[in-house]
Design a protein around this motif. Structure first.
Motif, PDB file in Angstrom:
ATOM      1  N   UNK A 296       9.444 -12.007   3.566  1.00 38.74           N
ATOM      2  CA  UNK A 296       9.161 -11.718   4.879  1.00 38.74           C
ATOM      3  C   UNK A 296      10.019 -12.533   6.077  1.00 38.74           C
ATOM      4  N   UNK A 297      10.944 -13.208   5.569  1.00 35.53           N
ATOM      5  CA  UNK A 297      11.980 -13.901   6.524  1.00 35.53           C
ATOM      6  C   UNK A 297      13.286 -13.088   6.263  1.00 35.53           C
ATOM      7  N   UNK A 298      13.188 -12.038   5.624  1.00 42.66           N
ATOM      8  CA  UNK A 298      14.490 -11.184   5.461  1.00 42.66           C
ATOM      9  C   UNK A 298      15.221 -11.487   4.293  1.00 42.66           C
ATOM     10  N   UNK A 299      15.201 -12.593   3.762  1.00 37.45           N
ATOM     11  CA  UNK A 299      15.901 -13.044   2.677  1.00 37.45           C
ATOM     12  C   UNK A 299      15.704 -12.184   1.445  1.00 37.45           C
ATOM     13  N   UNK A 300      17.039 -11.515   0.600  1.00 43.19           N
ATOM     14  CA  UNK A 300      16.765 -10.772  -0.563  1.00 43.19           C
ATOM     15  C   UNK A 300      16.543 -11.768  -1.636  1.00 43.19           C
TER      16      UNK A 300
ATOM     17  N   UNK B 188       5.918  -0.062   9.179  1.00 43.29           N
ATOM     18  CA  UNK B 188       5.912  -1.443   9.851  1.00 43.29           C
ATOM     19  C   UNK B 188       4.277  -2.060   9.716  1.00 43.29           C
ATOM     20  N   UNK B 189       3.394  -1.042  10.179  1.00 41.58           N
ATOM     21  CA  UNK B 189       1.896  -1.525   9.853  1.00 41.58           C
ATOM     22  C   UNK B 189       1.801  -2.177   8.794  1.00 41.58           C
ATOM     23  N   UNK B 190       2.230  -1.344   7.654  1.00 41.63           N
ATOM     24  CA  UNK B 190       1.997  -2.137   6.040  1.00 41.63           C
ATOM     25  C   UNK B 190       2.625  -3.425   6.039  1.00 41.63           C
ATOM     26  N   UNK B 191       3.589  -3.274   6.426  1.00 35.15           N
ATOM     27  CA  UNK B 191       4.625  -4.707   6.448  1.00 35.15           C
ATOM     28  C   UNK B 191       3.971  -5.819   7.055  1.00 35.15           C
ATOM     29  N   UNK B 192       3.521  -5.512   8.145  1.00 37.03           N
ATOM     30  CA  UNK B 192       2.631  -6.427   8.797  1.00 37.03           C
ATOM     31  C   UNK B 192       1.372  -7.154   8.213  1.00 37.03           C
TER      32      UNK B 192
ATOM     33  N   UNK C  96      10.559  -1.276  -0.784  1.00 35.52           N
ATOM     34  CA  UNK C  96      10.063   0.195  -0.107  1.00 35.52           C
ATOM     35  C   UNK C  96      11.207   0.612   0.744  1.00 35.52           C
ATOM     36  N   UNK C  97      10.656   1.838   1.108  1.00 38.27           N
ATOM     37  CA  UNK C  97      11.750   2.643   1.824  1.00 38.27           C
ATOM     38  C   UNK C  97      11.888   2.206   3.359  1.00 38.27           C
ATOM     39  N   UNK C  98      10.754   1.338   3.670  1.00 42.16           N
ATOM     40  CA  UNK C  98      11.190   0.743   5.103  1.00 42.16           C
ATOM     41  C   UNK C  98      12.357  -0.121   5.175  1.00 42.16           C
TER      42      UNK C  98
ATOM     43  N   UNK D 157      19.933 -11.903   5.900  1.00 38.99           N
ATOM     44  CA  UNK D 157      19.000 -11.133   5.497  1.00 38.99           C
ATOM     45  C   UNK D 157      18.776  -9.797   6.035  1.00 38.99           C
ATOM     46  N   UNK D 158      17.739  -9.346   5.523  1.00 38.52           N
ATOM     47  CA  UNK D 158      17.455  -7.658   6.187  1.00 38.52           C
ATOM     48  C   UNK D 158      16.558  -8.063   7.446  1.00 38.52           C
ATOM     49  N   UNK D 159      16.875  -7.464   8.546  1.00 40.92           N
ATOM     50  CA  UNK D 159      15.989  -7.518   9.831  1.00 40.92           C
ATOM     51  C   UNK D 159      15.281  -6.249  10.074  1.00 40.92           C
ATOM     52  N   UNK D 160      13.818  -6.295  10.302  1.00 38.72           N
ATOM     53  CA  UNK D 160      13.250  -5.045  10.639  1.00 38.72           C
ATOM     54  C   UNK D 160      13.568  -4.630  11.923  1.00 38.72           C
ATOM     55  N   UNK D 161      13.854  -3.434  11.929  1.00 32.51           N
ATOM     56  CA  UNK D 161      14.195  -2.721  13.124  1.00 32.51           C
ATOM     57  C   UNK D 161      13.249  -2.815  14.057  1.00 32.51           C
TER      58      UNK D 161
END
Ligand code: C2E
Ligand code: MG
Ligand code: MG
Ligand code: MG
Length: 291
Positions: free
Chosen positions: A50-54, A240-244, A256-258, A279-283
């Motif tokens: 959740x911090x974006x790290x792979x 996004x909602x599922x992520x949160x 996932x595809x998000x 890492x990955x940042x959520x748009x």
């Protein structure tokens, strides 16, 4: 055979209409040849925290049949399993994945890769030793490999399966329990399998944000896994909602595809490089227009 076109216009083999034996045999022969000709590819899908790290990548096998087009993995894996070709397919996947891991490591990309293995593999004599030998041959540390298994490994000869899994973890290979929640009497299996990670099946994740019962199932699974000292990954996160929700429930990582669909190796390299150490940042969700 019947084929239809998917969104990208590539033909997709449709299985339900032709489960007849000659056709399955034809496909089996074609798969055997495709493996020998190295026409079967691996794509890689990131697991991110959740911090974006792979946290790692999952290798997913892809086969484009010269006439039929894309054949879904579920389809040809079932054929490989019922025919005795499975050990050969798994060797191919392990060999390709470990070669790729070694290449990434030589380029400074230290990312663990997860390979799916079937119950058939776990019951193949000498499997644990052959995995260890393959790791050594590629100069890849065991900690860079994860194997995803399902509860089905315990259906037949659970003692043999347990021995093989103990052999693998003894070599330092991490085990992950895939598709959790879809099997039979999951809790017993959870206690018997030497896994360090549990993947919540997409079927519970998909409606998490709308379905109270699915949300409760996920909440209990996360809590149970944590109380047993396991990491929890949710698969099939598309929005996004599922992520949160998953973040709030204390899940450790998502796939996932998000974040990203499975990508060919070169695209994965570019994806990893572009994310670098951030890492990955959520748009960002669309902000209301400024007044
Ligand atoms: P799996 O291991 O549970 O893999 C997850 C599946 O969900 C993959 O399908 C993946 O492409 C798909 N997926 C990922 N994110 C999303 C999402 O956000 N939404 C949706 N709707 N789907 C998502 P795929 O690649 O078709 O693989 C299907 C199954 O085939 C895998 O399920 C795994 O059990 C098996 N498989 C794939 N590659 C291998 C392999 O190399 N060896 C073995 N034994 N089995 C494999
Ligand atoms: Mg998997
Ligand atoms: Mg799964
Ligand atoms: Mg699945």
């Amino acid at each position: 055979y019947q084929a239809k076109r998917d969104r990208t216009g590539v033909e997709v083999y449709e299985s339900k209409r032709d489960s007849n034996t000659p056709d399955r045999l034809g496909l089996l022969g074609d798969l055997r040849r495709a493996l020998d000709a190295q026409e079967v590819e691996l794509h890689y899908q990131p697991k991110v925290r959740f911090d974006g790290q792979v946290a790692g990548l999952e290798a997913l096998v892809r086969w484009v049949h010269p006439e039929r087009g894309k054949v879904p993995p579920d389809e040809f894996i079932a054929i490989a399993e019922s025919s005795g070709l499975m050990p050969h397919l798994t060797e191919y996947v392990l060999e390709t994945a470990l070669g790729q891991v070694a290449q990434w490591r030589s380029q400074g990309l230290y990312v663990p890769v997860a390979v799916n293995v079937s119950p058939r593999d776990v019951h193949t004599p000498g499997f644990a030793g052959s995995v260890a030998a393959r790791l050594a041959r590629h100069g890849v540390p065991a900690g860079a490999l994860q194997l995803e298994i399902t509860e089905h490994v315990l259906l037949e000869d659970p003692q043999r399966a347990a021995d093989t899994l103990a052999g693998l973890t003894g070599h330092g290979v991490k085990m992950s329990l895939d598709d959790f929640g879809t099997g039979y009497s999951s809790l017993v299996h959870l206690r018997r399998l030497p896994v360090s990670e549990l993947k919540i099946d997409r079927s519970f994740v998909a409606r998490l944000a709308f379905d109270v019962e699915d949300a409760e199932i996920v909440r209990c699974t996360v809590d149970l896994a944590h109380s047993l000292g396991l990491l929890v990954v949710a698969e099939g996160v598309e929005d996004d909602e599922t992520w949160e929700r998953l973040r709030d429930l204390g899940c450790d990582a998502v796939q996932g595809w998000l974040v990203a669909a499975a990508m060919p190796a070169e695209e994965t390299t570019a994806w990893l490089r572009a994310r670098g150490s951030r890492g990955w940042q959520r748009p960002r969700a669309a902000l209301p227009a400024a007044e």
